[in-house]
Design an enzyme around this catalytic site. Structure first.
Site, short mmCIF file in Angstrom:
data_model
loop_
_atom_site.label_atom_id
_atom_site.label_comp_id
_atom_site.label_asym_id
_atom_site.label_seq_id
_atom_site.Cartn_x
_atom_site.Cartn_y
_atom_site.Cartn_z
N ILE A 130 9.21 23.66 -3.65
CA ILE A 130 8.31 24.78 -3.92
C ILE A 130 9.09 25.77 -4.78
CG2 ILE A 130 6.80 26.54 -2.94
CD1 ILE A 130 6.05 23.71 -2.13
N VAL B 229 24.98 34.01 10.37
CA VAL B 229 25.91 34.90 9.69
C VAL B 229 25.26 36.27 9.48
CG1 VAL B 229 27.22 35.29 7.56
CG2 VAL B 229 27.05 32.98 8.52
N GLU C 190 11.35 16.36 0.63
CA GLU C 190 10.21 17.26 0.65
C GLU C 190 9.97 17.81 -0.76
OE1 GLU C 190 11.41 20.14 3.56
OE2 GLU C 190 12.38 21.42 2.08
N ARG D 294 27.76 39.42 1.45
CA ARG D 294 28.91 38.63 1.91
C ARG D 294 30.08 38.83 0.95
NH1 ARG D 294 26.53 32.98 4.44
NH2 ARG D 294 24.57 33.84 5.23
N ARG E 111 21.56 28.70 16.72
CA ARG E 111 22.82 29.42 16.86
C ARG E 111 22.62 30.84 16.34
NH1 ARG E 111 23.99 29.60 11.46
NH2 ARG E 111 23.48 27.76 10.22
N GLY F 166 23.36 24.78 5.99
CA GLY F 166 24.26 25.47 5.09
C GLY F 166 24.24 24.97 3.66
#
Length: 470
Positions: free
Chosen positions: A202, A294, A199, A337, A291, A163
């Protein structure tokens, strides 16, 4: 083991979504709630409800013992965790199984493996990953030694994260040394785990994710979604299919997602996330979310597969009912959203009472929400109020339908992000699909007065989405 009564260990719009799916399967439902949610729509809809504690999530929705006691006292035989809270908590999944109950989701072992972002990268053997650390970096010294090989800019990320939490971007050594302890502290506070990995960033990449369904033996994909329109690494607008992929890249992405899910004997609905560079046509594995997401409704709209019902069926012991060759993409779907946030005030949370509510309708329009007129949105949780989803025969038609539906949506009594979406839906770059994960924030910055400028922009005539009518 057959499921007869399902307990929903979540709140808000996803709890409502799960209750409705369970009802359609003929199951009784139990909704747990905090004292702040006693008047919620989920509580009203469920067959039974149980108060599990005070408003603070740590004392209610994250209270494993209280949820298990609620399941036992109501006779529930399964628990659906939704997304967030305990959905990807290995200990909770294991405790549910140890109590003789069904966890509607993957096994605790799969969550442990794929929930740890470093372990997941190691499990993704054969799938390209972003250059970076192969294991957890417990010390700033080890992390900086790695950065010397990758070069800047880099992303500092929480090993147990999700998230957008616990992420920092460093463009220099000075920034790196300043941000590393911040990321570690946020990761520890949010996930109880301060482990980090690093990392390479990009830049200008797109965020693509592959939806998978598995029963522990077989796995299928339900194609991909694009979630590149993000603010502070929080998704704002999602769509399916991606407007940026060629058929060949789509096949490679989806096949790699299935291979990864099969490698961990995945059960339930899951999402494999990638970065995609549409200039080089290269993609990189990011993480797996074990999971429901959303943004799952856009996949449901284009494939006709009810992902939540399939999760429940699989958890109850059924094998996959859908073959890969039966999964087809029909048209285009977009989700935006609707949050209780005020863009004019830096997207500050804006809880309050919904004094009036008008929900859009018509063909191809869906509004997944927890709202009703008179409902008071509590200040203790995520600001998501609902998701406006549209479907049409192609992307241009879906954009026009979304524009129409946004105009019909009316939530009075509190500020929402609706005006932002009204501006985005009419933006030429959005209409043409010319965006990436870093596109939205400069766009917002160019509207220096925040929502006021966005609303002013709406008054300026803009080119409508191109028509495909013959």
């Amino acid at each position: 083991m057959t499921i007869h009564k399902l307990l929903i260990a979540n709140r808000g719009e996803i709890a409502v979504r799960i209750i409705r799916a369970a009802r359609e399967l003929g199951l009784a439902t139990v909704q747990v709630y905090s004292k702040a949610d006693k008047d919620s729509l989920a509580v009203r809809l469920a067959d039974e409800s149980v108060d599990i504690g005070p408003p603070q999530a740590s004392k209610s929705y994250l209270n494993r013992d209280a949820i298990l006691v609620a399941a036992k006292t109501t006779g529930a035989d399964a628990i659906h965790p939704g997304y967030g809270f305990l959905a990807e908590n290995t200990e909770f999944a294991a405790a549910v199984e140890a109590a003789g109950l069904i966890f509607v989701g993957p096994t605790a072992q799969s969550i442990r493996l794929m929930g740890d972002k470093v372990a997941a990268r190691e499990a993704a053997a054969g799938v390209p990953t972003v250059p970076g650390s192969r294991g957890r970096l417990e010390s700033p010294e080890a992390a900086f030694a790695l950065v010397k090989t990758t070069g800047f800019p880099v992303m500092i990320k929480a090993a147990a994260g999700g998230g957008g939490r616990g992420i920092r971007i460093a463009r220099s050594a000075e920034e790196f040394h300043h941000l590393m302890p911040q990321a570690q502290a946020e990761a520890l506070a949010a996930f109880g785990d301060g482990g980090l990995y690093v990392e390479k960033l990009i830049e200008g990449a797109r965020h693509i994710e592959v939806q998978v369904l598995g029963d522990g033996q077989d796995v299928i994909h339900c194609f991909e979604r694009e979630c590149s329109l993000q603010r502070r690494r929080q998704k704002v607008w999602e769509e399916a299919p991606s407007p940026s992929l060629t058929s060949a890249i789509r096949e490679q992405l989806c096949s790699s997602g299935v291979a990864l899910a099969k490698a961990v004997h995945y059960r339930g609905a899951g999402t494999i996330e990638y970065l995609y560079d549409d200039r080089s046509h290269e993609f990189y594995f990011l993480e797996m979310n074990t999971r429901i997401q959303v943004e799952h409704p856009v996949t449901e709209m284009v494939t006709g597969i009810d992902l939540v019902r399939e999760m429940i069926r699989i958890a109850g012991g059924e094998r996959l009912r859908i073959r890969q060759d039966q999964v087809r993409v029909n048209g285009h779907s977009i989700e935006v959203r609707i949050n209780a946030e005020d863009p004019a005030k830096g997207f500050a949370p804006n809880p309050g009472t919904v004094t009036a509510l008008s929900v859009p309708g018509g063909n191809g329009v869906r509004f997944d929400s927890m709202l009703y007129a008179g409902y008071t949105v509590p200040p203790f949780y995520d600001s998501l109020l609902g998701k406006l989803i549209v479907h049409d025969e192609d992307r241009a038609s879906a954009i026009r339908r979304l524009d129409r539906a946004l105009g019909e949506l009316n939530v009075e009594g509190l500020a929402t992000t609706k005006p932002l979406h009204q501006a985005l839906v009419r933006d030429p770059d959005v209409q043409a699909g010319r965006f990436h994960t870093a596109w939205l924030e400069p766009w917002l910055a160019s509207h220096t007065a925040g929502l006021a400028a966005v609303e002013a922009a709406l008054a300026v005539p803009t080119a409508p989405a191109p028509s495909t009518a013959k």
